[in-house]
Design an enzyme around this catalytic site. Structure first.
Site, mmCIF file in Angstrom:
data_model
loop_
_atom_site.group_PDB
_atom_site.id
_atom_site.type_symbol
_atom_site.label_atom_id
_atom_site.label_comp_id
_atom_site.label_asym_id
_atom_site.label_seq_id
_atom_site.Cartn_x
_atom_site.Cartn_y
_atom_site.Cartn_z
ATOM 1 N N ARG A 1 -26.531 -21.536 8.258
ATOM 2 C CA ARG A 1 -26.091 -22.407 8.687
ATOM 3 C C ARG A 1 -24.434 -22.801 7.612
ATOM 4 O O ARG A 1 -24.216 -23.263 7.806
ATOM 5 C CB ARG A 1 -26.880 -24.008 8.824
ATOM 6 C CG ARG A 1 -28.208 -24.710 9.541
ATOM 7 C CD ARG A 1 -28.095 -25.800 9.631
ATOM 8 N NE ARG A 1 -27.179 -26.809 9.717
ATOM 9 C CZ ARG A 1 -26.593 -27.370 11.117
ATOM 10 N NH1 ARG A 1 -27.078 -26.459 12.265
ATOM 11 N NH2 ARG A 1 -26.052 -27.910 10.949
ATOM 12 N N LEU A 2 -24.031 -21.181 7.340
ATOM 13 C CA LEU A 2 -23.515 -21.762 6.866
ATOM 14 C C LEU A 2 -22.386 -21.084 7.525
ATOM 15 O O LEU A 2 -20.988 -19.779 7.867
ATOM 16 C CB LEU A 2 -23.426 -20.760 5.752
ATOM 17 C CG LEU A 2 -24.056 -20.469 4.919
ATOM 18 C CD1 LEU A 2 -24.688 -19.063 3.721
ATOM 19 C CD2 LEU A 2 -24.927 -21.544 3.886
#
Length: 192
Positions: free
Chosen positions: A171-172
């Site tokens: 989720r970066l």
């Protein structure tokens, strides 16, 4: 990497056309009515250039009514197979009658007839009622061209904000935001 959001969109849209298995031009359209109540639905992008993003509808539909009362909207393209999305926000304005006529003429005959038969977004008592209306319209225009219905047209969303989102591990995600001021675009990044 493109510094102009329209150039970047063109590049991403071309990749989606080549690689997305279904409806690469499908986009979620979010509108709000005169009291601010939101509504969202899927529509198809039918044109885009530096002036904006074009789609078509029945002007008496819920979305048509929303945009008549609140001429701002948001679009979302989600290309799952590419792990990308594009969010676009801005003011909407009607396309010209000539532009609506030109696009309507490219639609299949059945789609043209359906536009005449449908009272889009209105309650329908049965499927048979719609099918009967369709057959009546088909008979009415038998053997001739189907003109554009008077309450069927299009809108152009003139972008004020365009965000390009790329999925990243853990989720970066990468989020690149363009904001328009007058004729100029500024660019920045957003935290995921």
């Amino acid at each position: 990497m493109a510094d102009d959001p329209h150039t970047l969109f063109d590049h991403w849209f071309a990749e989606a056309a080549a690689l997305e298995p279904n409806d690469h031009n499908a986009m979620a359209l979010a509108t709000a009515d005169g009291t601010g109540r939101p509504s969202v639905r899927m529509v198809l992008l039918k044109g885009h250039d530096a002036r904006g993003f074009v789609f078509f509808t029945n002007l008496d539909s819920r979305k048509g009514g929303d945009m008549a009362h609140n001429p701002h909207a948001a679009l979302l393209f989600h290309w799952k197979s590419l792990r990308r999305q594009v969010r676009i926000e801005g003011a909407v304005e009607p396309v010209s009658a000539a532009e609506a006529d030109a696009y309507f003429a490219t639609r299949s005959r059945d789609s043209q007839l359906g536009a005449w038969a449908s009272e889009q977004s209105r309650p329908l008592d049965s499927r048979e009622t719609f099918e009967t209306r369709y057959e009546e319209v088909r008979s009415r225009f038998a053997g001739g061209d189907v003109p554009r219905p008077p309450r069927w047209s299009g809108f152009r969303l003139a972008p004020e904000r365009i965000e390009f989102w790329i999925d990243r591990a853990h989720r970066l995600h990468e989020r690149r935001l363009f904001v328009r001021s007058g004729d100029e675009w500024s660019e920045g990044l957003l935290y995921p």
